[in-house]
Enzyme design. Sequence first.
Site, PDB file in Angstrom:
ATOM      1  N   ASP A   1      85.384 -57.003  36.684  1.00 36.87           N
ATOM      2  CA  ASP A   1      86.513 -56.062  36.685  1.00 36.87           C
ATOM      3  C   ASP A   1      86.993 -55.762  35.263  1.00 36.87           C
ATOM      4  OD1 ASP A   1      88.421 -54.442  37.812  1.00 36.87           O
ATOM      5  OD2 ASP A   1      89.828 -56.062  38.183  1.00 36.87           O
TER       6      ASP A   1
ATOM      7  N   ASN B   1      86.388 -52.750  33.436  1.00 39.11           N
ATOM      8  CA  ASN B   1      85.616 -51.818  32.611  1.00 39.11           C
ATOM      9  C   ASN B   1      86.450 -50.613  32.180  1.00 39.11           C
ATOM     10  OD1 ASN B   1      83.496 -53.461  33.194  1.00 39.11           O
ATOM     11  ND2 ASN B   1      82.379 -52.006  34.470  1.00 39.11           N
ATOM     12  N   GLY B   2      87.140 -50.027  33.164  1.00 40.18           N
ATOM     13  CA  GLY B   2      87.898 -48.800  32.903  1.00 40.18           C
ATOM     14  C   GLY B   2      89.024 -49.054  31.909  1.00 40.18           C
TER      15      GLY B   2
ATOM     16  N   HIS C   1      81.871 -48.982  31.831  1.00 45.15           N
ATOM     17  CA  HIS C   1      80.749 -49.355  32.717  1.00 45.15           C
ATOM     18  C   HIS C   1      79.482 -49.556  31.892  1.00 45.15           C
ATOM     19  CE1 HIS C   1      83.372 -48.679  35.997  1.00 45.15           C
ATOM     20  NE2 HIS C   1      83.261 -47.368  36.069  1.00 45.15           N
TER      21      HIS C   1
ATOM     22  N   SER D   1      81.706 -51.389  45.676  1.00 42.66           N
ATOM     23  CA  SER D   1      82.197 -51.818  46.989  1.00 42.66           C
ATOM     24  C   SER D   1      82.247 -50.632  47.956  1.00 42.66           C
ATOM     25  CB  SER D   1      83.586 -52.437  46.844  1.00 42.66           C
ATOM     26  OG  SER D   1      84.551 -51.420  46.659  1.00 42.66           O
TER      27      SER D   1
ATOM     28  N   GLU E   1      84.723 -49.647  49.235  1.00 42.74           N
ATOM     29  CA  GLU E   1      85.986 -48.935  48.939  1.00 42.74           C
ATOM     30  C   GLU E   1      85.873 -48.109  47.657  1.00 42.74           C
ATOM     31  OE1 GLU E   1      85.987 -52.309  49.910  1.00 42.74           O
ATOM     32  OE2 GLU E   1      86.361 -51.523  51.921  1.00 42.74           O
TER      33      GLU E   1
ATOM     34  N   LEU F   1      66.358 -67.727  39.344  1.00 37.18           N
ATOM     35  CA  LEU F   1      67.725 -67.333  39.731  1.00 37.18           C
ATOM     36  C   LEU F   1      67.643 -66.128  40.660  1.00 37.18           C
ATOM     37  CD1 LEU F   1      70.973 -67.271  37.939  1.00 37.18           C
ATOM     38  CD2 LEU F   1      70.123 -64.988  38.339  1.00 37.18           C
TER      39      LEU F   1
HETATM   40  C1  FPP Z   1      84.982 -52.596  37.792  1.00 35.97           C
HETATM   41  O1  FPP Z   1      85.658 -52.097  36.675  1.00 35.97           O
HETATM   42  C2  FPP Z   1      83.532 -52.465  37.720  1.00 35.97           C
HETATM   43  C3  FPP Z   1      82.784 -51.756  38.612  1.00 35.97           C
HETATM   44  C4  FPP Z   1      83.361 -50.890  39.668  1.00 35.97           C
HETATM   45  C5  FPP Z   1      81.342 -51.906  38.564  1.00 35.97           C
HETATM   46  C6  FPP Z   1      80.664 -50.828  37.810  1.00 35.97           C
HETATM   47  C7  FPP Z   1      79.243 -50.787  38.150  1.00 35.97           C
HETATM   48  C8  FPP Z   1      78.331 -50.159  37.434  1.00 35.97           C
HETATM   49  C9  FPP Z   1      78.644 -49.483  36.177  1.00 35.97           C
HETATM   50  C10 FPP Z   1      76.954 -50.095  37.974  1.00 35.97           C
HETATM   51  C11 FPP Z   1      75.872 -50.446  37.073  1.00 35.97           C
HETATM   52  C12 FPP Z   1      76.157 -51.490  36.133  1.00 35.97           C
HETATM   53  C13 FPP Z   1      75.629 -52.691  36.095  1.00 35.97           C
HETATM   54  C14 FPP Z   1      76.017 -53.530  34.940  1.00 35.97           C
HETATM   55  C15 FPP Z   1      74.697 -53.210  37.112  1.00 35.97           C
HETATM   56  P1  FPP Z   1      86.815 -51.067  36.987  1.00 35.97           P
HETATM   57  O2  FPP Z   1      86.257 -49.704  36.886  1.00 35.97           O
HETATM   58  O3  FPP Z   1      87.433 -51.394  38.329  1.00 35.97           O
HETATM   59  O4  FPP Z   1      87.827 -51.362  35.830  1.00 35.97           O
HETATM   60  P2  FPP Z   1      89.420 -51.204  35.903  1.00 35.97           P
HETATM   61  O5  FPP Z   1      89.918 -52.277  36.847  1.00 35.97           O
HETATM   62  O6  FPP Z   1      89.814 -51.443  34.489  1.00 35.97           O
HETATM   63  O7  FPP Z   1      89.710 -49.816  36.395  1.00 35.97           O
END
Ligand code: FPP
Length: 286
Positions: free
Chosen positions: A52, A54-55, A69, A97, A99, A163
Amino acid sequence: MMTPAPSQPRPTPMDRAPRDPAAPVAGPGQWSAPAPRFAPGEAPAHVALIMDGNGRWANQRGLARTEGHRAGEYALMDTIAGAIDAGVRHLSVYTFSTENWRRSPAEVRFIMGYATDVLARRTAQLDEWGVHVRWSGRRPRLWKSVIGALERAEERTRGNSVLDLVMCVNYGGRAELADAARSIAAEAAAGRLDPARVGERTVARHLYLPDLPDVDLMIRTSGEQRISNYLLWQMAYAEMMFSPVPWPAFDREALWDCLLEYAGRERRFGGAEELVARPGAGGDGS
Ligand code: FPP
């Protein structure tokens, strides 16, 4: 014997500059610091990650969410290498997910495309490391290109046993349980299963990956403290850890810190021990 936990917490790499997401990652055993060593049973066999933040990580740097991401790719590869070094056997990663379809069409499109790219670019490396890539999730609605990439990675790495990397894509814990219930009901309706004999083992047998063991340790990055419909059945007795580090800044050393903390926890699985000293029993009762 487990390596002792560091007396001072390591500074977290919150301010790390964005890296080239496709940069090569040091493989297992190629890191400057040694991985912690654990006695049998001290390390978790199955770690489940919620990647969690990334954004938020990207927006705090004036970048679009999608840059977060992208940065997560390097973090994932580094964490996989660290998991291998520490002897983790199963690593589940919440990639998308059931969702997450509520996100903007542009972000969904990006994630679908990027997941396909990551699998295409990184499968050879994962194969070299002995990783078996597996997919857990619902087929309906998931982009065909993503299903194809997951199936190709799974096929190529099928013989590996260092793994298991379980990519939870279009995954929801409730969806998995509802799908299991539907499949059990269908077997009962067809006369292949006696409803009176449906128990926990029946449910476990109808999950997406019936051989996947229970989660020992769940780690969510970025400070949020919830499980967001992740591996609900498998996490019944999981230890929970919530790291303040945003996913793009997570790495193998951050994972090792979590594993060391896990090794110091006491797991009772619903059992209990008398903690007061019994008269005449000797010892200090600890
Ligand atoms: C949550 O961060 C992360 C995700 C929803 C996963 C993102 C998945 C990918 C980019 C797919 C491919 C990548 C890999 C590494 C396999 P968020 O966007 O919820 O962050 P926030 O909580 O800050 O908004």
